[in-house]
Design a protein around this motif. Structure first.
Motif, PDB file in Angstrom:
ATOM      1  N   ARG A 101      34.486  30.242  56.547  1.00 43.44           N
ATOM      2  CA  ARG A 101      34.333  29.703  55.202  1.00 43.44           C
ATOM      3  C   ARG A 101      35.557  29.874  54.321  1.00 43.44           C
ATOM      4  NH1 ARG A 101      28.220  31.912  53.824  1.00 43.44           N
ATOM      5  NH2 ARG A 101      27.103  30.499  55.230  1.00 43.44           N
ATOM      6  N   ILE A 102      36.442  30.800  54.657  1.00 43.45           N
ATOM      7  CA  ILE A 102      37.635  31.011  53.830  1.00 43.45           C
ATOM      8  C   ILE A 102      38.884  31.045  54.706  1.00 43.45           C
ATOM      9  CG2 ILE A 102      36.453  32.201  51.944  1.00 43.45           C
ATOM     10  CD1 ILE A 102      37.457  34.876  53.156  1.00 43.45           C
ATOM     11  N   SER A 103      39.999  30.611  54.101  1.00 49.67           N
ATOM     12  CA  SER A 103      41.281  30.586  54.806  1.00 49.67           C
ATOM     13  C   SER A 103      42.324  31.479  54.157  1.00 49.67           C
ATOM     14  CB  SER A 103      41.811  29.146  54.849  1.00 49.67           C
ATOM     15  OG  SER A 103      40.906  28.311  55.514  1.00 49.67           O
ATOM     16  N   GLY A 104      41.959  32.115  53.033  1.00 52.76           N
ATOM     17  CA  GLY A 104      42.882  32.997  52.333  1.00 52.76           C
ATOM     18  C   GLY A 104      42.144  33.703  51.219  1.00 52.76           C
ATOM     19  N   VAL A 105      42.792  34.707  50.621  1.00 55.03           N
ATOM     20  CA  VAL A 105      42.168  35.436  49.513  1.00 55.03           C
ATOM     21  C   VAL A 105      43.246  35.846  48.519  1.00 55.03           C
ATOM     22  CG1 VAL A 105      42.298  37.641  50.788  1.00 55.03           C
ATOM     23  CG2 VAL A 105      40.691  37.397  48.878  1.00 55.03           C
ATOM     24  N   ILE A 106      42.886  35.793  47.231  1.00 50.51           N
ATOM     25  CA  ILE A 106      43.774  36.223  46.160  1.00 50.51           C
ATOM     26  C   ILE A 106      42.954  36.978  45.132  1.00 50.51           C
ATOM     27  CG2 ILE A 106      43.515  34.044  44.881  1.00 50.51           C
ATOM     28  CD1 ILE A 106      46.445  34.391  43.956  1.00 50.51           C
ATOM     29  N   SER A 107      43.596  37.950  44.478  1.00 42.85           N
ATOM     30  CA  SER A 107      42.912  38.708  43.432  1.00 42.85           C
ATOM     31  C   SER A 107      43.920  39.144  42.384  1.00 42.85           C
ATOM     32  CB  SER A 107      42.228  39.938  44.040  1.00 42.85           C
ATOM     33  OG  SER A 107      41.515  40.652  43.051  1.00 42.85           O
ATOM     34  N   LEU A 108      43.406  39.434  41.189  1.00 39.67           N
ATOM     35  CA  LEU A 108      44.189  39.971  40.079  1.00 39.67           C
ATOM     36  C   LEU A 108      43.506  41.256  39.627  1.00 39.67           C
ATOM     37  CD1 LEU A 108      44.091  36.708  37.887  1.00 39.67           C
ATOM     38  CD2 LEU A 108      45.692  37.165  39.751  1.00 39.67           C
ATOM     39  N   GLY A 109      44.295  42.284  39.284  1.00 34.88           N
ATOM     40  CA  GLY A 109      43.607  43.486  38.843  1.00 34.88           C
ATOM     41  C   GLY A 109      44.493  44.586  38.324  1.00 34.88           C
ATOM     42  N   GLY A 110      43.840  45.516  37.627  1.00 33.37           N
ATOM     43  CA  GLY A 110      44.457  46.775  37.258  1.00 33.37           C
ATOM     44  C   GLY A 110      44.092  47.803  38.312  1.00 33.37           C
ATOM     45  N   GLY A 111      43.874  49.037  37.916  1.00 30.66           N
ATOM     46  CA  GLY A 111      43.606  50.088  38.886  1.00 30.66           C
ATOM     47  C   GLY A 111      42.344  49.870  39.682  1.00 30.66           C
ATOM     48  N   GLY A 112      41.200  49.670  38.995  1.00 32.34           N
ATOM     49  CA  GLY A 112      39.935  49.490  39.685  1.00 32.34           C
ATOM     50  C   GLY A 112      39.890  48.217  40.500  1.00 32.34           C
ATOM     51  N   GLY A 113      40.318  47.118  39.894  1.00 31.17           N
ATOM     52  CA  GLY A 113      40.307  45.834  40.591  1.00 31.17           C
ATOM     53  C   GLY A 113      41.209  45.821  41.801  1.00 31.17           C
ATOM     54  N   THR A 114      42.372  46.453  41.684  1.00 29.82           N
ATOM     55  CA  THR A 114      43.298  46.524  42.818  1.00 29.82           C
ATOM     56  C   THR A 114      42.696  47.327  43.958  1.00 29.82           C
ATOM     57  OG1 THR A 114      45.217  46.325  41.353  1.00 29.82           O
ATOM     58  CG2 THR A 114      45.614  47.238  43.546  1.00 29.82           C
ATOM     59  N   SER A 115      42.043  48.427  43.613  1.00 31.03           N
ATOM     60  CA  SER A 115      41.411  49.256  44.635  1.00 31.03           C
ATOM     61  C   SER A 115      40.334  48.492  45.391  1.00 31.03           C
ATOM     62  CB  SER A 115      40.817  50.510  43.991  1.00 31.03           C
ATOM     63  OG  SER A 115      40.175  51.316  44.951  1.00 31.03           O
ATOM     64  N   ILE A 116      39.480  47.777  44.655  1.00 32.17           N
ATOM     65  CA  ILE A 116      38.399  47.025  45.292  1.00 32.17           C
ATOM     66  C   ILE A 116      38.959  45.900  46.163  1.00 32.17           C
ATOM     67  CG2 ILE A 116      36.450  45.480  44.877  1.00 32.17           C
ATOM     68  CD1 ILE A 116      35.987  47.052  42.230  1.00 32.17           C
ATOM     69  N   ALA A 117      39.860  45.108  45.577  1.00 33.84           N
ATOM     70  CA  ALA A 117      40.348  43.918  46.272  1.00 33.84           C
ATOM     71  C   ALA A 117      41.176  44.264  47.506  1.00 33.84           C
ATOM     72  CB  ALA A 117      41.166  43.055  45.314  1.00 33.84           C
ATOM     73  N   THR A 118      42.091  45.206  47.375  1.00 30.99           N
ATOM     74  CA  THR A 118      42.923  45.536  48.538  1.00 30.99           C
ATOM     75  C   THR A 118      42.110  46.245  49.618  1.00 30.99           C
ATOM     76  OG1 THR A 118      43.684  47.574  47.444  1.00 30.99           O
ATOM     77  CG2 THR A 118      45.087  45.618  47.248  1.00 30.99           C
ATOM     78  N   GLY A 119      41.087  46.986  49.201  1.00 29.04           N
ATOM     79  CA  GLY A 119      40.205  47.582  50.207  1.00 29.04           C
ATOM     80  C   GLY A 119      39.535  46.501  51.041  1.00 29.04           C
ATOM     81  N   ALA A 120      39.130  45.422  50.381  1.00 34.67           N
ATOM     82  CA  ALA A 120      38.526  44.294  51.097  1.00 34.67           C
ATOM     83  C   ALA A 120      39.559  43.583  51.959  1.00 34.67           C
ATOM     84  CB  ALA A 120      37.910  43.324  50.094  1.00 34.67           C
ATOM     85  N   MET A 121      40.770  43.414  51.418  1.00 29.77           N
ATOM     86  CA  MET A 121      41.819  42.720  52.171  1.00 29.77           C
ATOM     87  C   MET A 121      42.223  43.489  53.423  1.00 29.77           C
ATOM     88  SD  MET A 121      44.285  41.411  49.060  1.00 29.77           S
ATOM     89  CE  MET A 121      43.661  40.364  47.737  1.00 29.77           C
ATOM     90  N   ARG A 122      42.206  44.823  53.346  1.00 32.31           N
ATOM     91  CA  ARG A 122      42.600  45.619  54.511  1.00 32.31           C
ATOM     92  C   ARG A 122      41.625  45.465  55.672  1.00 32.31           C
ATOM     93  NH1 ARG A 122      43.610  49.491  50.545  1.00 32.31           N
ATOM     94  NH2 ARG A 122      41.781  50.723  51.165  1.00 32.31           N
ATOM     95  N   ALA A 123      40.426  44.975  55.395  1.00 33.71           N
ATOM     96  CA  ALA A 123      39.456  44.748  56.468  1.00 33.71           C
ATOM     97  C   ALA A 123      39.752  43.461  57.235  1.00 33.71           C
ATOM     98  CB  ALA A 123      38.047  44.680  55.885  1.00 33.71           C
ATOM     99  N   LEU A 124      40.624  42.616  56.694  1.00 32.83           N
ATOM    100  CA  LEU A 124      40.924  41.325  57.301  1.00 32.83           C
ATOM    101  C   LEU A 124      42.085  41.452  58.280  1.00 32.83           C
ATOM    102  CD1 LEU A 124      40.648  39.183  54.047  1.00 32.83           C
ATOM    103  CD2 LEU A 124      38.902  39.501  55.819  1.00 32.83           C
ATOM    104  N   PRO A 125      42.154  40.580  59.274  1.00 34.70           N
ATOM    105  CA  PRO A 125      43.200  40.699  60.301  1.00 34.70           C
ATOM    106  C   PRO A 125      44.591  40.369  59.771  1.00 34.70           C
ATOM    107  CG  PRO A 125      41.926  38.699  60.620  1.00 34.70           C
ATOM    108  CD  PRO A 125      41.222  39.464  59.547  1.00 34.70           C
ATOM    109  N   ILE A 126      45.595  40.893  60.455  1.00 34.06           N
ATOM    110  CA  ILE A 126      46.983  40.539  60.151  1.00 34.06           C
ATOM    111  C   ILE A 126      47.164  39.044  60.397  1.00 34.06           C
ATOM    112  CG2 ILE A 126      49.355  40.810  60.984  1.00 34.06           C
ATOM    113  CD1 ILE A 126      48.682  43.784  61.460  1.00 34.06           C
TER     114      ILE A 126
END
Length: 410
Positions: A101-126
């Protein structure tokens, strides 16, 4: 919920805390749509009401991680909410990826948002496009990026409204993720993958080994032994994609023992051992630990044999006593191996600057390391000593032949 883009279009996940940064994420979504792709707005906020209507609600995100958001919201605990969304968002993104369903991901954030979003991104393959615009991107991003290919873009100003600076940054970030999705990537020819570790002081050896392996039909991925490089290599091995390991440069273990800045952590060498991947291990650059500038050198290292590699990198020569500890630690990790592993020791020099006539030439220290390895390794792990410098082409060829022999056994 729009999940099926038209011909030539891709769907890009726009993930963010829409209770505080809804306007900004809506702007990025619109930029993506103007580029001809679809945007899927995902809300990972958890306290206030979302400023815009998401395509996937926070309740859906929480449910993907088995979290009861109603009970959590009642507590009004921001830290607990961020932690819960950090656990749930990776499950949601993986589900979306696996279902195509998705081909890419983008997010904007400060401390909390960055933590949540990058944690999700790290689960995705290289290789899966991941872009994070963050107020933290100008600092140490290692805790957020980990071993994955997350593109971190400094927001410059806070992610707080739209202005002449933020519009430019957000628009270009949206263009970046669209460009990544649109990129036509040559996947290769399905050749078996060999991973190798390299430092400037072992480049000649690894270059020669890579040349031989590529001539024999392998694809060689080289990782710079800088801590992050070693962890990335371990991650690739753990993925199950690797046919063999050419670990020429195990220098990160020197930093782990001496407290240097390029440690890859105590699990270095662990992935191949656990998975039984055929491996060759060499003590490349274990004669040095890496610290920052001379002025910032820890007091405990002053008076040691030093080499200023550049103004921001000072090398400390490992002592015989430290060599013993390093050898014991490496042996303990290799003793966990479930597949064929061979240790090759270049007895004349384990780095360029460890050769005769060079600043770090210390045969006694090298021998202390070698002896510790021999005495602490399992009896069935083969140790071969070669009267060569590590960058001798003959040593490189010997490493390749030993690796191919181990791969044949496997």
């Amino acid at each position: 919920m729009v999940l099926n883009p038209g011909p030539g279009m891709s769907t890009i996940a726009v993930l963010g805390t829409l209770d505080t940064k809804g306007e900004e994420h809506a702007y990025v979504a619109e930029c993506i749509r103007k580029r001809g792709h679809d945007a899927l707005l995902i809300d990972v906020g958890s306290l206030g009401e979302p400023q815009i209507a998401p395509d996937i609600t926070r309740d859906e995100v929480a449910a993907a991680g088995g979290v009861d958001l109603t009970e959590l919201s009642a507590k009004n605990d921001r830290g607990a909410s961020v932690a819960a969304m950090s656990r749930s968002a990776p499950h949601l993104l993986l589900d979306l990826l696996k279902s195509g369903r998705i081909s890419g991901v983008i997010s904007l954030g400060g401390g909390g948002g960055t933590s949540i979003a990058t944690g999700a991104m790290r689960a995705l393959p290289i290789g899966f496009p991941k872009v994070m615009v963050s107020t933290l991107a100008a600092g140490n991003v290692e805790p957020y990026v980990g071993t994955k290919d997350i593109v971190m873009i400094p927001s410059v100003v806070d992610v707080a409204g739209l202005n002449r600076i933020s519009r430019k940054v957000f628009t270009q970030a949206a263009g970046a993720v669209c460009g990544m999705v649109e990129a036509d990537i040559e996947e290769g020819e399905g050749r078996p993958i060999i991973v190798a570790s390299q430092f400037g002081n072992t480049t000649a050896c690894v270059d020669e080994a890579r040349r031989i392996l590529e001539e024999r039909g392998f694809e060689v991925l080289v990782f710079h032994a800088t801590g992050a490089g070693g962890r990335s290599m371990e991650s690739i091995i753990e993925s199950g994609l690797v046919a063999g390991v050419l670990d020429i440069t195990t220098t990160e273990w020197a930093d782990e023992v001496l407290g240097g800045m390029l440690s890859a952590g105590p699990d270095r060498l662990g992935a191949a051992a656990r998975l039984g991947v055929p491996a060759i291990i060499s003590p490349g650059c274990l004669d040095m630990a890496n610290f920052a500038s001379l002025e910032s050198l820890p007091s405990r290292m002053k008076g040691r044999l030093l080499y200023e590699h550049n103004p921001n990198a000072t090398l400390v020569r490992t002592s015989p006593e430290e060599g013993v500890v390093i050898g014991q630690r490496i042996a303990a990790r290799l003793n966990e191996s479930t597949g064929p592993v061979t240790v090759l020791l270049p007895t004349r020099a384990i780095s360029v600057i460890g050769a005769k006539g060079q600043p770090f030439h210390d045969p006694a220290a090298d021998q202390a390391l070698f002896k510790a390895l021999r005495e602490n390794l399992r009896a069935d792990i083969v140790v071969k000593e070669l009267d060569l410098e590590i960058n001798d082409p003959v040593f490189a060829a010997s490493c390749v032949e030993a690796l191919l022999e181990n791969m044949g056994k496997a």
